[in-house]
Design a protein around this motif. Structure first.
Motif, mmCIF file in Angstrom:
data_model
loop_
_atom_site.group_PDB
_atom_site.id
_atom_site.type_symbol
_atom_site.label_atom_id
_atom_site.label_comp_id
_atom_site.label_asym_id
_atom_site.label_seq_id
_atom_site.Cartn_x
_atom_site.Cartn_y
_atom_site.Cartn_z
ATOM 1 N N PHE A 180 33.369 34.869 47.029
ATOM 2 C CA PHE A 180 33.132 34.119 45.793
ATOM 3 C C PHE A 180 34.356 34.186 44.885
ATOM 4 O O PHE A 180 34.781 33.174 44.312
ATOM 5 C CB PHE A 180 31.907 34.673 45.051
ATOM 6 N N LEU A 181 34.929 35.374 44.744
ATOM 7 C CA LEU A 181 36.110 35.529 43.899
ATOM 8 C C LEU A 181 37.314 34.796 44.489
ATOM 9 O O LEU A 181 38.107 34.213 43.753
ATOM 10 C CB LEU A 181 36.434 37.016 43.721
ATOM 11 N N LYS A 182 37.418 34.804 45.809
ATOM 12 C CA LYS A 182 38.533 34.107 46.451
ATOM 13 C C LYS A 182 38.413 32.598 46.247
ATOM 14 O O LYS A 182 39.410 31.912 45.990
ATOM 15 C CB LYS A 182 38.569 34.432 47.945
ATOM 16 N N MET A 183 37.189 32.077 46.321
ATOM 17 C CA MET A 183 36.979 30.646 46.116
ATOM 18 C C MET A 183 37.314 30.228 44.684
ATOM 19 O O MET A 183 37.687 29.084 44.431
ATOM 20 C CB MET A 183 35.532 30.259 46.453
ATOM 21 N N GLY A 184 37.184 31.169 43.749
ATOM 22 C CA GLY A 184 37.485 30.859 42.355
ATOM 23 C C GLY A 184 38.966 30.644 42.108
ATOM 24 O O GLY A 184 39.350 30.039 41.099
ATOM 25 N N GLU A 185 39.794 31.122 43.035
ATOM 26 C CA GLU A 185 41.252 30.933 42.988
ATOM 27 C C GLU A 185 41.880 31.425 41.678
ATOM 28 O O GLU A 185 42.864 30.876 41.204
ATOM 29 C CB GLU A 185 41.611 29.455 43.220
ATOM 30 N N GLN A 186 41.302 32.433 41.081
ATOM 31 C CA GLN A 186 41.844 32.986 39.838
ATOM 32 C C GLN A 186 42.500 34.352 40.052
ATOM 33 O O GLN A 186 43.119 34.894 39.129
ATOM 34 C CB GLN A 186 40.737 33.115 38.784
ATOM 35 N N HIS A 187 42.338 34.904 41.261
ATOM 36 C CA HIS A 187 42.865 36.237 41.528
ATOM 37 C C HIS A 187 43.536 36.270 42.899
ATOM 38 O O HIS A 187 43.147 35.535 43.811
ATOM 39 C CB HIS A 187 41.736 37.281 41.511
ATOM 40 N N THR A 188 44.524 37.137 43.039
ATOM 41 C CA THR A 188 45.134 37.359 44.348
ATOM 42 C C THR A 188 44.194 38.221 45.181
ATOM 43 O O THR A 188 43.244 38.829 44.647
ATOM 44 C CB THR A 188 46.483 38.095 44.213
ATOM 45 N N ASP A 189 44.449 38.297 46.470
ATOM 46 C CA ASP A 189 43.611 39.130 47.335
ATOM 47 C C ASP A 189 43.630 40.588 46.879
ATOM 48 O O ASP A 189 42.585 41.263 46.873
ATOM 49 C CB ASP A 189 44.096 39.048 48.790
ATOM 50 N N GLU A 190 44.793 41.098 46.507
ATOM 51 C CA GLU A 190 44.889 42.486 46.061
ATOM 52 C C GLU A 190 44.097 42.705 44.778
ATOM 53 O O GLU A 190 43.449 43.745 44.609
ATOM 54 C CB GLU A 190 46.357 42.875 45.850
ATOM 55 N N GLN A 191 44.124 41.732 43.880
ATOM 56 C CA GLN A 191 43.352 41.851 42.640
ATOM 57 C C GLN A 191 41.855 41.833 42.927
ATOM 58 O O GLN A 191 41.084 42.576 42.317
ATOM 59 C CB GLN A 191 43.718 40.709 41.680
ATOM 60 N N ILE A 192 41.457 40.994 43.874
ATOM 61 C CA ILE A 192 40.047 40.939 44.262
ATOM 62 C C ILE A 192 39.604 42.276 44.837
ATOM 63 O O ILE A 192 38.534 42.799 44.496
ATOM 64 C CB ILE A 192 39.810 39.800 45.286
ATOM 65 N N LEU A 193 40.429 42.842 45.701
ATOM 66 C CA LEU A 193 40.106 44.143 46.279
ATOM 67 C C LEU A 193 39.995 45.206 45.194
ATOM 68 O O LEU A 193 39.073 46.031 45.211
ATOM 69 C CB LEU A 193 41.167 44.543 47.309
ATOM 70 N N ASP A 194 40.912 45.193 44.237
ATOM 71 C CA ASP A 194 40.874 46.165 43.139
ATOM 72 C C ASP A 194 39.595 46.015 42.323
ATOM 73 O O ASP A 194 38.960 47.007 41.948
ATOM 74 C CB ASP A 194 42.089 45.980 42.224
ATOM 75 N N LEU A 195 39.202 44.761 42.060
ATOM 76 C CA LEU A 195 38.006 44.507 41.264
ATOM 77 C C LEU A 195 36.748 45.023 41.953
ATOM 78 O O LEU A 195 35.910 45.702 41.348
ATOM 79 C CB LEU A 195 37.872 43.010 40.980
ATOM 80 N N VAL A 196 36.605 44.687 43.234
ATOM 81 C CA VAL A 196 35.392 45.085 43.955
ATOM 82 C C VAL A 196 35.393 46.598 44.210
ATOM 83 O O VAL A 196 34.336 47.246 44.166
ATOM 84 C CB VAL A 196 35.254 44.296 45.267
ATOM 85 N N MET A 197 36.547 47.177 44.482
ATOM 86 C CA MET A 197 36.635 48.630 44.629
ATOM 87 C C MET A 197 36.205 49.315 43.332
ATOM 88 O O MET A 197 35.496 50.327 43.353
ATOM 89 C CB MET A 197 38.066 49.036 44.983
ATOM 90 N N SER A 198 36.605 48.744 42.198
ATOM 91 C CA SER A 198 36.252 49.325 40.910
ATOM 92 C C SER A 198 34.751 49.287 40.685
ATOM 93 O O SER A 198 34.146 50.283 40.253
ATOM 94 C CB SER A 198 36.976 48.592 39.778
#
Length: 207
Positions: A180-198
């Motif tokens: 879902f976050l990747k489809m939003g195209e507002q974050h890089t893959d690393e940022q998405i990983l950081d967000l979900v890890m958090s």
């Protein structure tokens, strides 16, 4: 004392070709399971993608369930390799985080096979596979041990049953939030990983 070097017999060309074809089949199944899921994947499209007749595919795997099982065995072996390669000097929570991030990276890259939780035939095939069950037990035991160590060190809530934490970590491997976050195209893959890890390890409470 004289020693004789013993080398393994060289595999025939036919055996090598069959092994290469089987690897190609499993790679195709893995990708299709990640992209479409078990229910939507068909044996016909696996055969077409590999470039072989369906009859030839059935010489390697006799059913759609066996195809999915082979992909899961491969996924478990990768997980075992990742777990075995972790630094033994690392804190248990850091080991858990490293493996969790690895599984989510595969999911984000479209490389994590997705299987339905409610399918009795598929479940029976997986449970009948010694390779799959042995891999699952080894991965579960390793992660479970780290979870208990982290709880003993006060890094993970001791009130949580270790098995509940384990299943939560397994769930990250098929977490739709990543896509879902990747489809939003507002974050890089690393940022998405950081967000979900958090959200996984720190929760949603304000700090």
């Amino acid at each position: 004392m004289n020693t004789t070097n013993v080398t393994a017999p060289k595999k025939s060309f036919k055996v090598q070709m069959l092994a290469a074809r089987e690897t190609a089949i499993i790679q195709s199944v893995n990708r299709l399971l990640a992209e479409k899921g078990f229910d939507a994947m068909t044996v016909d499209e696996v055969a077409a993608e590999v470039g072989i007749a369906k009859a030839s595919l059935y010489k390697h795997f006799t059913s759609k369930e066996e195809l999915a099982c082979a992909a899961m065995v491969t996924a478990m072996r990768r997980a075992q390799e990742v777990i075995q390669s972790t630094d033994p000097q690392q804190a248990p929570l850091d080991k858990i985080k490293a493996v969790t991030r690895w599984t989510m990276t595969l999911k984000l890259q479209g490389l994590m096979p997705s299987l339905p939780s409610q399918n009795s035939t598929l479940r029976a095939t997986l449970m009948a596979s010694k390779d799959y069950m042995d891999g699952l037990m080894e991965v579960s035991d390793a992660l479970g041990g780290w979870i208990e160590e982290a709880q003993a060190q006060g890094q993970i809530n001791k009130a949580l049953p270790a098995v509940a934490v384990l299943y939560t970590l397994f769930a990250r491997a098929c977490d739709p939030v990543l896509e879902f976050l990747k489809m939003g195209e507002q974050h890089t893959d690393e940022q998405i990983l950081d967000l979900v890890m958090s959200t996984c390890f720190e929760g949603l409470n304000a700090r």
